[in-house]
Design a protein around this motif. Structure first.
Motif, PDB file in Angstrom:
ATOM      1  N   GLY A 226      67.557  46.543  60.429  1.00 48.80           N
ATOM      2  CA  GLY A 226      67.862  45.649  61.541  1.00 48.80           C
ATOM      3  C   GLY A 226      66.620  45.006  62.127  1.00 48.80           C
ATOM      4  N   ILE A 227      65.570  45.792  62.336  1.00 43.20           N
ATOM      5  CA  ILE A 227      64.328  45.259  62.896  1.00 43.20           C
ATOM      6  C   ILE A 227      63.664  44.310  61.915  1.00 43.20           C
ATOM      7  CG2 ILE A 227      62.000  45.874  63.670  1.00 43.20           C
ATOM      8  CD1 ILE A 227      63.200  48.481  64.748  1.00 43.20           C
ATOM      9  N   ALA A 228      63.692  44.673  60.637  1.00 46.82           N
ATOM     10  CA  ALA A 228      63.087  43.806  59.621  1.00 46.82           C
ATOM     11  C   ALA A 228      63.764  42.449  59.581  1.00 46.82           C
ATOM     12  CB  ALA A 228      63.156  44.486  58.251  1.00 46.82           C
ATOM     13  N   HIS A 229      65.085  42.430  59.810  1.00 43.37           N
ATOM     14  CA  HIS A 229      65.827  41.169  59.775  1.00 43.37           C
ATOM     15  C   HIS A 229      65.692  40.375  61.068  1.00 43.37           C
ATOM     16  CE1 HIS A 229      68.676  42.618  56.329  1.00 43.37           C
ATOM     17  NE2 HIS A 229      67.475  42.281  55.913  1.00 43.37           N
ATOM     18  N   MET A 230      65.201  40.985  62.130  1.00 46.04           N
ATOM     19  CA  MET A 230      64.962  40.221  63.358  1.00 46.04           C
ATOM     20  C   MET A 230      63.866  39.187  63.155  1.00 46.04           C
ATOM     21  SD  MET A 230      65.311  42.838  66.577  1.00 46.04           S
ATOM     22  CE  MET A 230      66.858  43.700  66.903  1.00 46.04           C
ATOM     23  N   GLY A 231      62.904  39.519  62.325  1.00 46.53           N
ATOM     24  CA  GLY A 231      61.897  38.538  61.962  1.00 46.53           C
ATOM     25  C   GLY A 231      60.656  38.502  62.824  1.00 46.53           C
ATOM     26  N   ASP A 232      60.734  38.899  64.095  1.00 44.55           N
ATOM     27  CA  ASP A 232      59.536  38.891  64.939  1.00 44.55           C
ATOM     28  C   ASP A 232      59.684  39.949  66.026  1.00 44.55           C
ATOM     29  OD1 ASP A 232      60.386  37.448  67.681  1.00 44.55           O
ATOM     30  OD2 ASP A 232      61.398  36.450  66.007  1.00 44.55           O
ATOM     31  N   THR A 233      58.544  40.413  66.523  1.00 42.70           N
ATOM     32  CA  THR A 233      58.529  41.488  67.511  1.00 42.70           C
ATOM     33  C   THR A 233      59.002  41.016  68.882  1.00 42.70           C
ATOM     34  OG1 THR A 233      56.179  41.006  67.891  1.00 42.70           O
ATOM     35  CG2 THR A 233      56.705  42.762  66.337  1.00 42.70           C
TER      36      THR A 233
ATOM     37  N   LEU B  74      81.682  47.704  64.734  1.00 45.04           N
ATOM     38  CA  LEU B  74      80.897  46.623  65.327  1.00 45.04           C
ATOM     39  C   LEU B  74      80.600  45.540  64.299  1.00 45.04           C
ATOM     40  CD1 LEU B  74      78.436  48.701  67.555  1.00 45.04           C
ATOM     41  CD2 LEU B  74      80.300  47.231  68.334  1.00 45.04           C
ATOM     42  N   ASP B  75      80.355  45.952  63.076  1.00 44.21           N
ATOM     43  CA  ASP B  75      80.102  44.975  62.019  1.00 44.21           C
ATOM     44  C   ASP B  75      81.344  44.121  61.780  1.00 44.21           C
ATOM     45  OD1 ASP B  75      78.481  43.908  59.739  1.00 44.21           O
ATOM     46  OD2 ASP B  75      80.116  44.786  58.571  1.00 44.21           O
ATOM     47  N   ARG B  76      82.514  44.740  61.802  1.00 47.02           N
ATOM     48  CA  ARG B  76      83.760  44.002  61.612  1.00 47.02           C
ATOM     49  C   ARG B  76      84.003  43.037  62.771  1.00 47.02           C
ATOM     50  NH1 ARG B  76      87.491  45.644  57.896  1.00 47.02           N
ATOM     51  NH2 ARG B  76      86.900  47.437  56.630  1.00 47.02           N
ATOM     52  N   PHE B  77      83.592  43.442  63.963  1.00 42.33           N
ATOM     53  CA  PHE B  77      83.791  42.589  65.135  1.00 42.33           C
ATOM     54  C   PHE B  77      82.851  41.394  65.134  1.00 42.33           C
ATOM     55  CE2 PHE B  77      82.941  41.758  69.754  1.00 42.33           C
ATOM     56  CZ  PHE B  77      84.162  41.169  70.024  1.00 42.33           C
ATOM     57  N   GLY B  78      81.761  41.479  64.394  1.00 43.64           N
ATOM     58  CA  GLY B  78      80.831  40.362  64.314  1.00 43.64           C
ATOM     59  C   GLY B  78      79.483  40.625  64.947  1.00 43.64           C
ATOM     60  N   VAL B  79      79.208  41.874  65.358  1.00 46.53           N
ATOM     61  CA  VAL B  79      77.883  42.206  65.886  1.00 46.53           C
ATOM     62  C   VAL B  79      76.920  42.314  64.714  1.00 46.53           C
ATOM     63  CG1 VAL B  79      76.519  43.905  67.160  1.00 46.53           C
ATOM     64  CG2 VAL B  79      78.875  43.445  67.841  1.00 46.53           C
ATOM     65  N   PRO B  80      75.845  41.533  64.694  1.00 46.49           N
ATOM     66  CA  PRO B  80      74.913  41.586  63.568  1.00 46.49           C
ATOM     67  C   PRO B  80      74.335  42.981  63.390  1.00 46.49           C
ATOM     68  CG  PRO B  80      74.461  39.686  64.961  1.00 46.49           C
ATOM     69  CD  PRO B  80      75.442  40.538  65.703  1.00 46.49           C
ATOM     70  N   PRO B  81      74.188  43.450  62.155  1.00 39.73           N
ATOM     71  CA  PRO B  81      73.629  44.780  61.920  1.00 39.73           C
ATOM     72  C   PRO B  81      72.266  44.984  62.576  1.00 39.73           C
ATOM     73  CG  PRO B  81      74.586  43.915  59.902  1.00 39.73           C
ATOM     74  CD  PRO B  81      74.624  42.804  60.907  1.00 39.73           C
ATOM     75  N   ARG B  82      71.448  43.919  62.681  1.00 38.78           N
ATOM     76  CA  ARG B  82      70.130  44.061  63.284  1.00 38.78           C
ATOM     77  C   ARG B  82      70.223  44.446  64.755  1.00 38.78           C
ATOM     78  NH1 ARG B  82      68.822  39.391  66.163  1.00 38.78           N
ATOM     79  NH2 ARG B  82      70.312  37.685  65.867  1.00 38.78           N
TER      80      ARG B  82
ATOM     81  N   ALA C 275      73.323  45.872  66.210  1.00 38.52           N
ATOM     82  CA  ALA C 275      74.110  47.105  66.303  1.00 38.52           C
ATOM     83  C   ALA C 275      73.283  48.323  65.923  1.00 38.52           C
ATOM     84  CB  ALA C 275      75.342  47.005  65.406  1.00 38.52           C
ATOM     85  N   SER C 276      72.491  48.198  64.880  1.00 37.22           N
ATOM     86  CA  SER C 276      71.706  49.343  64.409  1.00 37.22           C
ATOM     87  C   SER C 276      70.546  49.667  65.333  1.00 37.22           C
ATOM     88  CB  SER C 276      71.183  49.074  62.988  1.00 37.22           C
ATOM     89  OG  SER C 276      70.360  47.918  62.971  1.00 37.22           O
ATOM     90  N   PHE C 277      70.204  48.750  66.242  1.00 36.99           N
ATOM     91  CA  PHE C 277      69.156  49.016  67.228  1.00 36.99           C
ATOM     92  C   PHE C 277      69.757  49.538  68.533  1.00 36.99           C
ATOM     93  CE2 PHE C 277      66.358  47.623  70.720  1.00 36.99           C
ATOM     94  CZ  PHE C 277      65.182  48.280  70.342  1.00 36.99           C
ATOM     95  N   VAL C 278      70.812  48.897  69.011  1.00 38.50           N
ATOM     96  CA  VAL C 278      71.390  49.250  70.315  1.00 38.50           C
ATOM     97  C   VAL C 278      72.141  50.575  70.256  1.00 38.50           C
ATOM     98  CG1 VAL C 278      73.022  48.541  72.109  1.00 38.50           C
ATOM     99  CG2 VAL C 278      71.548  46.835  71.013  1.00 38.50           C
TER     100      VAL C 278
END
Length: 429
Positions: A71-78, A287-295, A297-300
């Motif tokens: 998820g963090i890797a896909h966020m792209g920036d800190t 959450l993934d089915r609902f449309g929350v991006p894994p980046r 959901a996997s952080f929060v």
């Protein structure tokens, strides 16, 4: 399979009620020998539940690590990571205050402990719960793992989150060279989710064993003795559900009804097994089915398991003031607000502490000179209260992840027609 699993879990719950009560009524004759026999039977039944919970714990650490790193890797920036983290913590603080305050108001309105009118026990009487198991200074220093292997071996979720954040940020900084590691971690996510599917097939048996063992050993009397306390607490939880879902409707819109539908499975699992942790993998999928991006959901979601246990926090104010009422101890509004603020701070360190809510309550009672032995009043029914707390924790964290995804503009913008189609096919998925 997912829809069938829900019905299997409910069937396990009903069967556990029938078998547990049947065993208790057929064996219990009021003698120590029958009590010992029931305790032995309950011990054997609980083996199934313990095995299931160990299977869940087996997958939690690698699943949290892999999903969070990806998820963090896909966020792209800190900067995006910092923004999501800040919004998450602000939401968690607001939800904590809401839960604690609602519990405070309801316990004062409904007065569940007043009718007990118990005599204050001797100062030496103890509850059996180690109030010293939580220490704020130790908690703060314990946030950072001294070993990644140790953190994973002991399932210290907050420590795993800290380490995963470092790994994810480092991968983002390294860039292209780290892409093979990202792909490998994505593969690990897929593998862990497949293992989750295998483990979840054991859930109905675990639910059956958990309910049957509790009722076989203790019987229905434990529910009747503190029935009004349990009823008022569950009224409070239902109100909290309504408030949280109502806030989600205000911030997300009518699509919230699909979130409620998708979290049905993890909600029932958490309630039946009395474990928020058991529902983590299914909540992530919902959450993934609902449309929350894994980046997001996997952080929060992992953070929520340490900082956003809404059901547990409501229980803390409710139980603390219930015990004070039972002993006829009158706390002023100022003292109650102080208690709320104390619980607000100490509740943030309860993740990973055995019988966490009881530990924090025990420490808080002594601060306000409320007999710690009062915990004995609620220990017998704590399992049944934990069922509601666990389900509420799932709702709180699902709403938190969805709202933060909406704030980040990352909530999947599928139209209602697509969602309706997904909802129709989801039960057969």
């Amino acid at each position: 399979m997912k829809s069938r699993l829900t019905y299997y879990i409910l069937a396990g719950l009903v069967a556990g009620l029938i078998v547990g009560l049947g065993l208790h009524w057929s064996i219990d004759d009021g003698t120590p020998a029958s009590a010992a026999q029931l305790a032995e039977i309950a011990g054997y039944l609980s083996i199934v539940t313990q095995l299931f919970l160990r299977l869940i714990k087996m997958i939690i650490a690698p699943l949290v690590f892999s999903t969070l790193v990806v998820g963090i890797a896909h966020m792209g920036d800190t900067s995006a990571l910092g923004r999501v983290g800040l919004r998450s913590l602000l939401w968690f603080i607001g939800a904590s205050l809401l839960s604690l305050t609602l519990g405070l108001i309801l316990v004062n309105l409904l007065q569940p402990g007043v009718r007990l009118a118990l005599a204050i026990p001797p100062a030496t009487a103890a509850s059996g719960v180690d109030a010293g198991a939580f220490d704020l200074a130790k908690f703060v220093s314990h946030i950072v793992p001294q070993s990644m292997i140790e953190a994973m071996a002991t399932n210290e979720i907050l420590q795993i989150v800290v380490f995963s954040v470092f790994v994810g940020v480092a991968i983002t900084a390294v860039g292209e060279k780290a892409q093979p590691l990202v792909r490998a971690t994505e593969a690990l996510v897929a593998v862990m989710l497949q293992i989750t599917n295998y483990v979840m097939r054991c859930a109905p048996f675990a639910v059956f064993a958990a309910v049957a063992s509790t009722l076989a050993e203790r019987g229905p009397g434990i529910i009747g003795d503190l029935g009004y306390f349990m009823l008022t607490f569950y009224i409070g939880l239902l109100l909290l559900w309504a408030v949280l879902i109502g806030i989600a409707f205000l911030l997300i819109g009518p699509r919230t009804r699909y979130l409620v539908r998708y979290i049905r499975d993890p909600l029932i699992l958490a309630f039946s097994a009395a474990s928020s942790e058991a529902a983590y993998p299914r909540t992530l999928e919902a959450l993934d089915r609902f449309g929350v991006p894994p980046r997001i959901a996997s952080f929060v979601l992992p953070l929520g398991y340490s900082f956003n246990l809404d059901g547990s926090m409501m229980y803390m104010t409710f139980a603390s003031l219930f015990i004070a009422q039972a002993y006829g101890i009158d706390l002023s509004i100022g003292q109650q607000i102080t208690m709320l603020l104390v619980l607000m701070v100490t509740s943030k360190g309860i993740a990973g502490v055995p019988r966490a809510s009881l530990v924090v309550i025990a420490g808080t009672l002594s601060m306000f000179r409320i007999p710690e032995a009062g915990l004995l009043l609620i220990l017998a029914v704590d399992h049944f209260l934990d069922m509601g707390r666990s389900a509420t924790n799932v709702i709180g964290n699902a709403v938190a992840a969805s709202v933060i995804a909406k704030w980040e503009g990352g909530l999947d913008p599928r139209g209602d027609d697509d969602l309706d189609a997904a909802a129709r096919t989801f039960p057969q998925a």
